[in-house]
Design an enzyme around this catalytic site. Structure first.
Site, short mmCIF file in Angstrom:
data_model
loop_
_atom_site.label_atom_id
_atom_site.label_comp_id
_atom_site.label_asym_id
_atom_site.label_seq_id
_atom_site.Cartn_x
_atom_site.Cartn_y
_atom_site.Cartn_z
N SER A 141 -14.57 -8.80 1.44
CA SER A 141 -15.44 -8.27 0.66
C SER A 141 -16.11 -9.42 0.11
O SER A 141 -15.46 -10.47 -0.11
CB SER A 141 -14.50 -7.60 -0.57
N TYR A 154 -7.30 -6.91 -5.99
CA TYR A 154 -8.19 -6.68 -5.01
C TYR A 154 -8.86 -8.06 -4.44
O TYR A 154 -9.01 -8.35 -3.19
CB TYR A 154 -9.20 -5.56 -5.33
#
Ligand code: NDP
Length: 248
Positions: A141, A154
Site C-alpha cells: 500500500s 496497517y
C-alpha cells in the site's frame, strides 16, 4: 500477454481487488485458485469466472493460519500439478488511536497482512522451485511510505511487506522465483459512480483507481517476458504520493 495453463493462486479473491485479479488471469487463460476466509464470496468469484468460460477453484483459507496455508498450497498442487504465480492480496485494516490499539488488534493485522504474506510465499515457493521457477506479487500500500493518523498496525504491516519483498527476491532468486510488490493508492472497490468530482480531481491522474488498474499490473509483473523485474515496488496511485500538499 499469455497466461494459458499457468496456475495462479490469489488470496483474498472473494471480493474487491483480489476478485478482479482472479478474473483478469482467468480471462488470459490461467487456472485460478481463489483463496479466501469468506468461502461463500470465494465460491461467487469461482462462479463468475466459470460463467465467462474460465477455469477456477475456490478454497477456504485464513492466510494468518499456517495449517490453512499448507493445505491451500497442497490442494493447488494436487488439483493442477504445479504453481506458477502467487498474488498475496488478502489484507485487513484497523483505524484506531495508537493510545487505544490493543495487542490483539495489532497482532490480527500483522498476522493477516505480513505473516500471511510470508506463509503463503514460503509454501508456494516450495512448489514453484520444483517447476523451475515462478513469480510472486505482494499487495502492499502507499501507506507503507506515508500516513494518515491512527493507522499504525496497517502501515507497519505494509512497510513490512515491502521489506519482505526485497528479502524474498534475493533469497528465492537462485530458484528462479521473482518477488515484487505493488503499492496501490485509493482503489475504489465499492460504487465508483458514487465518487465525487473532488475525489477524482485531487489525483494527478484525474481519477480514483479501479481494481483493474491493479490486476493489469499483476499481469505485467508476472509475465515471463518481464523476467528482469524482481524486488521492485510498483506504486499505482494516480500520482498521489508524488504530490506536494503544503497548504497555500
Ligand atoms: P477487501 O476488504 O475488499 O477484500 C479483501 C478480501 O480478503 C476479503 O474477501 C476478505 O475476507 C479477505 N481476507 C481478509 N483477511 C483474510 C485472511 N486472513 N485470509 C484470507 N482472506 C482474508 O480489500 P481490497 O480489495 O480493498 O484490498 C485488497 C488488498 O489491497 C489488501 O491487501 C489491501 O490492504 C490492499 N490495498 C487496498 C487499497 C484500496 O484502496 N482498496 C489501497 C491499498 C492497498 P472478509 O470478507 O472475511 O474480510
Amino acid at each position: 500477454m499469455d497466461f494459458k495453463d499457468k496456475v495462479v493462486v490469489v488470496t483474498g479473491a472473494g471480493r474487491g481487488i483480489g476478485r478482479s485479479i482472479a478474473r483478469m488471469y482467468a480471462r488470459h487463460g490461467a487456472k485460478v485458485v481463489i483463496a479466501d476466509r469468506n468461502f461463500q464470496d470465494a465460491q461467487e468469484t469461482e462462479r463468475l469466472i466459470k460463467e465467462e468460460g474460465g477455469e477456477a477453484f475456490a478454497i477456504f483459507a485464513d492466510v494468518s493460519r499456517p495449517e490453512d496455508v499448507v493445505t491451500l498450497m497442497k490442494k493447488t498442487e494436487e488439483i493442477y500439478g504445479r504453481l506458477d504465480i502467487l498474488i498475496n492480496n488478502a489484507g485487513i485494516g484497523c483505524w484506531k488511536s495508537p493510545y487505544d490499539l490493543t495487542v490483539e488488534e495489532w497482532d490480527s493485522v500483522i498476522n493477516t497482512n505480513l505473516r500471511g504474506t510470508f506463509l503463503c510465499s514460503r509454501e508456494a515457493a516450495k512448489i514453484m522451485r520444483k517447476n523451475g521457477g515462478g513469480s510472486i506479487v505482494n499487495i502492499a500500500s502507499t501507506r507503507a511510505i506515508m500516513s494518515e493518523p491512527d493507522s499504525e498496525s496497517y502501515a507497519a504491516s505494509k512497510g513490512g511487506i515491502l521489506a519482505l519483498t526485497h528479502a524474498l527476491a534475493v533469497s528465492l532468486g537462485p530458484d528462479r522465483i521473482r518477488v515484487n510488490a505493488i503499492s496501490p493508492g485509493w482503489i475504489e472497490t465499492g460504487d465508483y459512480e458514487k465518487l465525487r468530482e473532488i475525489d477524482h480531481l485531487q489525483h494527478p491522474a484525474g481519477r480514483v483507481g479501479k481494481p483493474e488498474d491493479i490486476a493489469r499490473a499483476c499481469l505485467f509483473l508476472t509475465d515471463d517476458e518481464n523476467g528482469f523485474i524482481t524486488g521492485a515496488n510498483l506504486v499505482i496511485d494516480g500520482g498521489m504520493t508524488r504530490k506536494m500538499i503544503y497548504e497555500p
